[in-house]
Design an enzyme around this catalytic site. Sequence first.
Site, short mmCIF file in Angstrom:
data_model
loop_
_atom_site.label_atom_id
_atom_site.label_comp_id
_atom_site.label_asym_id
_atom_site.label_seq_id
_atom_site.Cartn_x
_atom_site.Cartn_y
_atom_site.Cartn_z
N CYS A 82 0.84 -0.92 -0.20
CA CYS A 82 0.06 0.19 0.03
C CYS A 82 0.86 1.13 0.28
O CYS A 82 1.69 1.26 0.74
CB CYS A 82 -1.03 0.28 1.16
SG CYS A 82 -1.90 1.69 1.62
N CYS A 179 -7.82 -0.83 7.80
CA CYS A 179 -6.92 0.43 7.46
C CYS A 179 -6.55 1.06 8.62
O CYS A 179 -7.90 1.74 10.00
CB CYS A 179 -7.74 1.75 6.30
SG CYS A 179 -6.57 2.81 6.13
N GLU A 359 -8.87 32.81 -2.67
CA GLU A 359 -9.10 31.04 -2.62
C GLU A 359 -9.61 31.46 -4.34
O GLU A 359 -10.75 32.15 -4.58
CB GLU A 359 -10.41 31.05 -1.94
CG GLU A 359 -10.62 29.87 -2.09
CD GLU A 359 -9.53 28.09 -2.39
OE1 GLU A 359 -8.66 28.75 -1.55
OE2 GLU A 359 -9.60 28.07 -3.50
N ASP A 408 -0.73 30.14 2.91
CA ASP A 408 -1.20 28.53 3.09
C ASP A 408 -1.33 28.19 1.70
O ASP A 408 -2.53 27.56 1.50
CB ASP A 408 -2.23 28.37 4.01
CG ASP A 408 -2.15 26.59 4.27
OD1 ASP A 408 -1.33 25.81 4.16
OD2 ASP A 408 -3.35 26.45 4.41
N CYS A 435 2.74 22.80 3.39
CA CYS A 435 2.55 21.78 3.29
C CYS A 435 3.73 20.89 2.60
O CYS A 435 3.77 20.25 2.30
CB CYS A 435 1.29 20.80 2.40
SG CYS A 435 0.94 22.12 1.30
N1 SAH Z 1 -5.77 27.97 4.32
C1 SAH Z 1 -7.05 26.42 4.52
C2 SAH Z 1 -6.66 25.96 3.02
C3 SAH Z 1 -5.05 25.71 2.19
S1 SAH Z 1 -4.94 23.96 0.87
C4 SAH Z 1 -6.86 25.52 5.50
O1 SAH Z 1 -6.40 25.71 6.00
O2 SAH Z 1 -8.53 24.85 5.02
C5 SAH Z 1 -4.47 25.88 -0.16
C6 SAH Z 1 -5.91 26.24 -0.76
O3 SAH Z 1 -5.06 27.34 -1.98
C7 SAH Z 1 -7.03 25.58 -1.69
O4 SAH Z 1 -8.31 25.45 -1.17
C8 SAH Z 1 -6.44 25.92 -3.36
O5 SAH Z 1 -8.00 26.05 -3.40
C9 SAH Z 1 -6.33 27.15 -3.50
N2 SAH Z 1 -5.28 28.06 -4.39
C10 SAH Z 1 -4.44 26.53 -5.36
N3 SAH Z 1 -4.14 27.59 -6.05
C11 SAH Z 1 -4.68 29.06 -6.13
C12 SAH Z 1 -4.42 29.14 -6.34
N4 SAH Z 1 -3.82 29.65 -7.27
N5 SAH Z 1 -5.14 30.74 -6.25
C13 SAH Z 1 -5.85 31.47 -5.37
N6 SAH Z 1 -6.14 29.95 -4.28
C14 SAH Z 1 -5.67 28.62 -4.83
#
Ligand code: SAH
Length: 477
Positions: A82, A179, A359, A408, A435
């Site tokens: 896996c 799992c 977003e 983020d 991440c």
């Molecule tokens: N801060 C949030 C989500 C983080 S994940 C939390 O903690 O839950 C990263 C986010 O970036 C996702 O929601 C994705 O849709 C957004 N994203 C990715 N590329 C992007 C872009 N080019 N412009 C705006 N948002 C984007």
Amino acid sequence: MARRKRPLPFIENLEILDAGAEGKAVARYNERVVFVPFAAPGDVVDVQVYKKRRNYYEARIENIHSESDLRIKPECSHFGLCGGCKWQHLDYDAQKKFKQKQVKDSLDRIAKVPYPEVLPIIGAEKIFYYRNKLEFTFSNRRWLTDLDASKEDGGPADTNGLGFHLPGMFDKILDIEHCYLQADPSNNIRLAVKQYAIDNGLTFFNARTQEGLLRNIIIRNAVTGDLMVIVVFKYSDKKNIDGLMQFLSEEFPEISSLMYVVNEKLNDSITDQEPVLFKGEPYIMEEMPSPVEGGEPFKFKVGPLSFYQTNPEQAFQLYKTAYDFADFKGNELVYDLYTGTGTIASFVAKSVEKVIGVEYVEDAVADAKQNMALNGIENIEFYWGDMAKVLNDDFVSKHGKPDVLLTDPPRAGMHEKVVKQILTMAPEKIVYVSCNPATQARDVALLHEKYDIIKVQPVDMFPQTHHVENVILLHLR
Ligand code: SAH
């Protein structure tokens, strides 16, 4: 197919040196890096190379001469096949150590800017059963293991399976017995659905021929106890769909949101599909403590297509770290970039003057607005679009320059234009949640033009995997 002239090397007595990239352990052989999945640093092994590139090999363990002290016996019977938990053979302290090192190595090798000592990683209390969402795939051609009857014996009569994709194979599924990633009743639901399907002659999907009724099952749970199950079918077959949904609803009365999707497309993604509610509510409720002592916990409504952090307990640790790093005074204008469903924005809103969330998934922004209202918050404005385009000079002059910027981004990190705009806006503080420490380090190197790294805090959201989240606090120089 072209034949190889020389067989790929068999390497004896190879010492494994590091935990390495993408969960594969690392060794060296004749100036080449060797990636060895499922090995542990300190092992001495014989390996068979199965892939050769200009400057690296990929090899599989054939024989272990001496085992690393860091090894433990993996809990899961599927370990080694896996792709889900590649580090289960490493003791949890060792896992944390290698994640810490991954953050430090990225800063040293990619950012190459001064930084204070990396704070000790915030480990997880739950190292198993921590995920709140799993997606399993049905296949009529499950991967056959050593336990199955051999081809010579005619092979197994039934090759249906329900489990995870094998790494690198789009049509083969590893049938999962148990799992360790999601708490009960996740395993019971998966096993019961498989048994019901077999007993009632429901067909399992074949990704090559695109035939078969049952495609996927998604199980989501929340800390509130809410439980969502979404079954994905290939075509509309009312009798069999109703039969299975009825079975689930009777067998598992604890399911609070029972839904299904008919996905006729070639690919498995359901983000562009309309889930149908069979029973219960069309969402589950998540809850997260407030960062303020005595503060009301936050409630988040999570629909079938909404994103929510997959390890909710550690998501709190991550957000709390970001919150503490920002050290709000109460009068700040805050930008929350890549806000998703606005969870971080909501988490900090009560401690600041105003938050602007950006977003690009429109549905996420709709959820974000609902969540804000649900928590009695009025001081967040959400905007929708591609960050590199939305965050332009006009936007900044219209909404004002942020005092604190939270960001983020997804694994790819921030677009260079976004980094440039941040340098132009020049907020006093930046809290960068990531991440992927490698792209974070790259972006931090660019920000170094005006910013110093003040704090670095890794957080472990995904025990048993190589993934690590990292929070960096930057101050304007
Ligand atoms: N801060 C949030 C989500 C983080 S994940 C939390 O903690 O839950 C990263 C986010 O970036 C996702 O929601 C994705 O849709 C957004 N994203 C990715 N590329 C992007 C872009 N080019 N412009 C705006 N948002 C984007």
